[in-house]
Design a protein around this motif. Structure first.
Motif, PDB file in Angstrom:
ATOM      1  N   VAL A  26       0.842  -1.196   0.000  1.00 55.93           N
ATOM      2  CA  VAL A  26       0.000   0.000   0.000  1.00 55.93           C
ATOM      3  C   VAL A  26       0.881   1.250   0.000  1.00 55.93           C
ATOM      4  O   VAL A  26       0.636   2.198  -0.722  1.00 55.93           O
ATOM      5  CB  VAL A  26      -0.951  -0.002   1.217  1.00 55.93           C
ATOM      6  CG1 VAL A  26      -1.610   1.365   1.369  1.00 55.93           C
ATOM      7  CG2 VAL A  26      -2.021  -1.066   1.049  1.00 55.93           C
ATOM      8  N   ASP A  27       1.943   1.213   0.789  1.00 56.69           N
ATOM      9  CA  ASP A  27       2.862   2.347   0.803  1.00 56.69           C
ATOM     10  C   ASP A  27       3.475   2.569  -0.568  1.00 56.69           C
ATOM     11  O   ASP A  27       3.656   3.699  -0.998  1.00 56.69           O
ATOM     12  CB  ASP A  27       3.984   2.103   1.814  1.00 56.69           C
ATOM     13  CG  ASP A  27       3.564   2.590   3.190  1.00 56.69           C
ATOM     14  OD1 ASP A  27       4.148   2.134   4.161  1.00 56.69           O
ATOM     15  OD2 ASP A  27       2.640   3.412   3.268  1.00 56.69           O
ATOM     16  N   ASP A  28       3.798   1.472  -1.242  1.00 61.74           N
ATOM     17  CA  ASP A  28       4.374   1.584  -2.576  1.00 61.74           C
ATOM     18  C   ASP A  28       3.408   2.250  -3.536  1.00 61.74           C
ATOM     19  O   ASP A  28       3.782   3.108  -4.314  1.00 61.74           O
ATOM     20  CB  ASP A  28       4.761   0.206  -3.110  1.00 61.74           C
ATOM     21  CG  ASP A  28       6.083  -0.245  -2.548  1.00 61.74           C
ATOM     22  OD1 ASP A  28       6.380  -1.423  -2.678  1.00 61.74           O
ATOM     23  OD2 ASP A  28       6.801   0.588  -1.986  1.00 61.74           O
ATOM     24  N   VAL A  29       2.141   1.848  -3.462  1.00 62.81           N
ATOM     25  CA  VAL A  29       1.125   2.437  -4.329  1.00 62.81           C
ATOM     26  C   VAL A  29       1.072   3.939  -4.092  1.00 62.81           C
ATOM     27  O   VAL A  29       1.047   4.744  -5.029  1.00 62.81           O
ATOM     28  CB  VAL A  29      -0.258   1.795  -4.059  1.00 62.81           C
ATOM     29  CG1 VAL A  29      -1.356   2.575  -4.776  1.00 62.81           C
ATOM     30  CG2 VAL A  29      -0.273   0.349  -4.516  1.00 62.81           C
ATOM     31  N   LYS A  30       1.101   4.319  -2.831  1.00 57.72           N
ATOM     32  CA  LYS A  30       1.074   5.739  -2.496  1.00 57.72           C
ATOM     33  C   LYS A  30       2.286   6.462  -3.064  1.00 57.72           C
ATOM     34  O   LYS A  30       2.178   7.558  -3.598  1.00 57.72           O
ATOM     35  CB  LYS A  30       1.037   5.916  -0.971  1.00 57.72           C
ATOM     36  CG  LYS A  30      -0.365   6.192  -0.528  1.00 57.72           C
ATOM     37  CD  LYS A  30      -0.630   6.227   0.956  1.00 57.72           C
ATOM     38  CE  LYS A  30       0.476   6.447   1.904  1.00 57.72           C
ATOM     39  NZ  LYS A  30       0.031   6.249   3.297  1.00 57.72           N
ATOM     40  N   GLY A  31       3.433   5.803  -2.920  1.00 56.48           N
ATOM     41  CA  GLY A  31       4.669   6.401  -3.419  1.00 56.48           C
ATOM     42  C   GLY A  31       4.615   6.618  -4.923  1.00 56.48           C
ATOM     43  O   GLY A  31       5.014   7.671  -5.420  1.00 56.48           O
ATOM     44  N   ILE A  32       4.104   5.616  -5.626  1.00 56.38           N
ATOM     45  CA  ILE A  32       4.015   5.705  -7.085  1.00 56.38           C
ATOM     46  C   ILE A  32       3.089   6.847  -7.481  1.00 56.38           C
ATOM     47  O   ILE A  32       3.396   7.648  -8.368  1.00 56.38           O
ATOM     48  CB  ILE A  32       3.502   4.365  -7.671  1.00 56.38           C
ATOM     49  CG1 ILE A  32       4.562   3.279  -7.498  1.00 56.38           C
ATOM     50  CG2 ILE A  32       3.143   4.527  -9.143  1.00 56.38           C
ATOM     51  CD1 ILE A  32       4.027   1.867  -7.651  1.00 56.38           C
ATOM     52  N   LEU A  33       1.936   6.927  -6.802  1.00 59.25           N
ATOM     53  CA  LEU A  33       0.962   7.969  -7.128  1.00 59.25           C
ATOM     54  C   LEU A  33       1.525   9.357  -6.818  1.00 59.25           C
ATOM     55  O   LEU A  33       1.341  10.297  -7.611  1.00 59.25           O
ATOM     56  CB  LEU A  33      -0.340   7.737  -6.342  1.00 59.25           C
ATOM     57  CG  LEU A  33      -1.209   6.572  -6.826  1.00 59.25           C
ATOM     58  CD1 LEU A  33      -2.343   6.309  -5.863  1.00 59.25           C
ATOM     59  CD2 LEU A  33      -1.764   6.852  -8.208  1.00 59.25           C
TER      60      LEU A  33
ATOM     61  N   VAL B  92       3.695  14.572  -8.842  1.00 58.65           N
ATOM     62  CA  VAL B  92       4.766  15.563  -8.963  1.00 58.65           C
ATOM     63  C   VAL B  92       5.204  15.681 -10.417  1.00 58.65           C
ATOM     64  O   VAL B  92       5.414  16.780 -10.935  1.00 58.65           O
ATOM     65  CB  VAL B  92       5.968  15.170  -8.067  1.00 58.65           C
ATOM     66  CG1 VAL B  92       7.162  16.057  -8.336  1.00 58.65           C
ATOM     67  CG2 VAL B  92       5.570  15.234  -6.593  1.00 58.65           C
ATOM     68  N   GLU B  93       5.296  14.522 -11.083  1.00 56.17           N
ATOM     69  CA  GLU B  93       5.680  14.489 -12.491  1.00 56.17           C
ATOM     70  C   GLU B  93       4.733  15.332 -13.343  1.00 56.17           C
ATOM     71  O   GLU B  93       5.163  16.153 -14.155  1.00 56.17           O
ATOM     72  CB  GLU B  93       5.606  13.037 -12.980  1.00 56.17           C
ATOM     73  CG  GLU B  93       6.915  12.461 -13.477  1.00 56.17           C
ATOM     74  CD  GLU B  93       6.731  10.988 -13.784  1.00 56.17           C
ATOM     75  OE1 GLU B  93       7.308  10.184 -13.052  1.00 56.17           O
ATOM     76  OE2 GLU B  93       5.987  10.654 -14.738  1.00 56.17           O
ATOM     77  N   ILE B  94       3.441  15.111 -13.127  1.00 58.69           N
ATOM     78  CA  ILE B  94       2.433  15.837 -13.912  1.00 58.69           C
ATOM     79  C   ILE B  94       2.492  17.327 -13.581  1.00 58.69           C
ATOM     80  O   ILE B  94       2.450  18.182 -14.472  1.00 58.69           O
ATOM     81  CB  ILE B  94       1.010  15.276 -13.643  1.00 58.69           C
ATOM     82  CG1 ILE B  94       0.923  13.822 -14.114  1.00 58.69           C
ATOM     83  CG2 ILE B  94      -0.037  16.118 -14.362  1.00 58.69           C
ATOM     84  CD1 ILE B  94      -0.347  13.103 -13.676  1.00 58.69           C
ATOM     85  N   ALA B  95       2.619  17.639 -12.300  1.00 58.88           N
ATOM     86  CA  ALA B  95       2.679  19.048 -11.881  1.00 58.88           C
ATOM     87  C   ALA B  95       3.879  19.744 -12.514  1.00 58.88           C
ATOM     88  O   ALA B  95       3.824  20.926 -12.862  1.00 58.88           O
ATOM     89  CB  ALA B  95       2.740  19.133 -10.361  1.00 58.88           C
TER      90      ALA B  95
ATOM     91  N   ILE C   3      -5.289  12.514  -6.544  1.00 55.73           N
ATOM     92  CA  ILE C   3      -5.494  13.005  -5.175  1.00 55.73           C
ATOM     93  C   ILE C   3      -6.697  12.306  -4.540  1.00 55.73           C
ATOM     94  O   ILE C   3      -6.675  11.935  -3.367  1.00 55.73           O
ATOM     95  CB  ILE C   3      -5.675  14.545  -5.172  1.00 55.73           C
ATOM     96  CG1 ILE C   3      -4.339  15.196  -5.540  1.00 55.73           C
ATOM     97  CG2 ILE C   3      -6.158  15.038  -3.814  1.00 55.73           C
ATOM     98  CD1 ILE C   3      -4.451  16.654  -5.913  1.00 55.73           C
ATOM     99  N   ASP C   4      -7.716  12.100  -5.353  1.00 58.52           N
ATOM    100  CA  ASP C   4      -8.910  11.377  -4.914  1.00 58.52           C
ATOM    101  C   ASP C   4      -8.559   9.988  -4.395  1.00 58.52           C
ATOM    102  O   ASP C   4      -9.006   9.569  -3.332  1.00 58.52           O
ATOM    103  CB  ASP C   4      -9.840  11.220  -6.127  1.00 58.52           C
ATOM    104  CG  ASP C   4     -11.218  11.754  -5.834  1.00 58.52           C
ATOM    105  OD1 ASP C   4     -11.313  12.779  -5.132  1.00 58.52           O
ATOM    106  OD2 ASP C   4     -12.178  11.140  -6.305  1.00 58.52           O
TER     107      ASP C   4
END
Ligand SMILES: [Zn+2]
Length: 105
Positions: A58-65, A70-73, A94-95
């Motif tokens: 779950v932490d990994d998923v969060k990290g990827i997102l 940041v990439e998109i921003a 973010i959702d």
């Protein structure tokens, strides 16, 4: 739940036996692994290991997102229409992150 894999036996059960935890003659109703007792606590090492591993995922998923966000921003286009699309994707990310937070309590 599936029974302990060879990897789990090698990485979870064996080290526990060597560490002096007591192996009981009872088995976990969920995965069938032998239950252990240590410091007065009876537990299934395989289920605990899997739960921890899942949390890690779950932490990994969060990290990827977060990284994607940041990439998109960092690469927002100048064109308003394109930018709108990017912002919508960011909103979705973010959702999802917010929902993950709710899941974790
Ligand atoms: Zn178990």
């Amino acid at each position: 739940m599936r029974e302990p894999t060879e990897e789990e036996i090698k990485n979870v059960i064996m080290p526990l036996m060597l560490s002096g935890a007591k192996m009981l003659d009872r088995h976990c109703p969920k995965c069938g692994s032998p239950l252990f007792e240590k410091d007065g606590r009876v537990f299934c090492p395989v289920c605990e290991y899997r739960a921890k591993k899942q949390m890690g995922e779950v932490d990994d998923v969060k990290g990827i997102l977060m990284k994607k966000l940041v990439e998109i921003a960092n690469s927002l286009p100048g064109d308003p229409e394109e930018m709108e699309k990017h912002l919508r994707v960011m909103e979705r990310i973010i959702d999802v992150l917010r929902k993950y937070k709710e899941l974790e309590g």
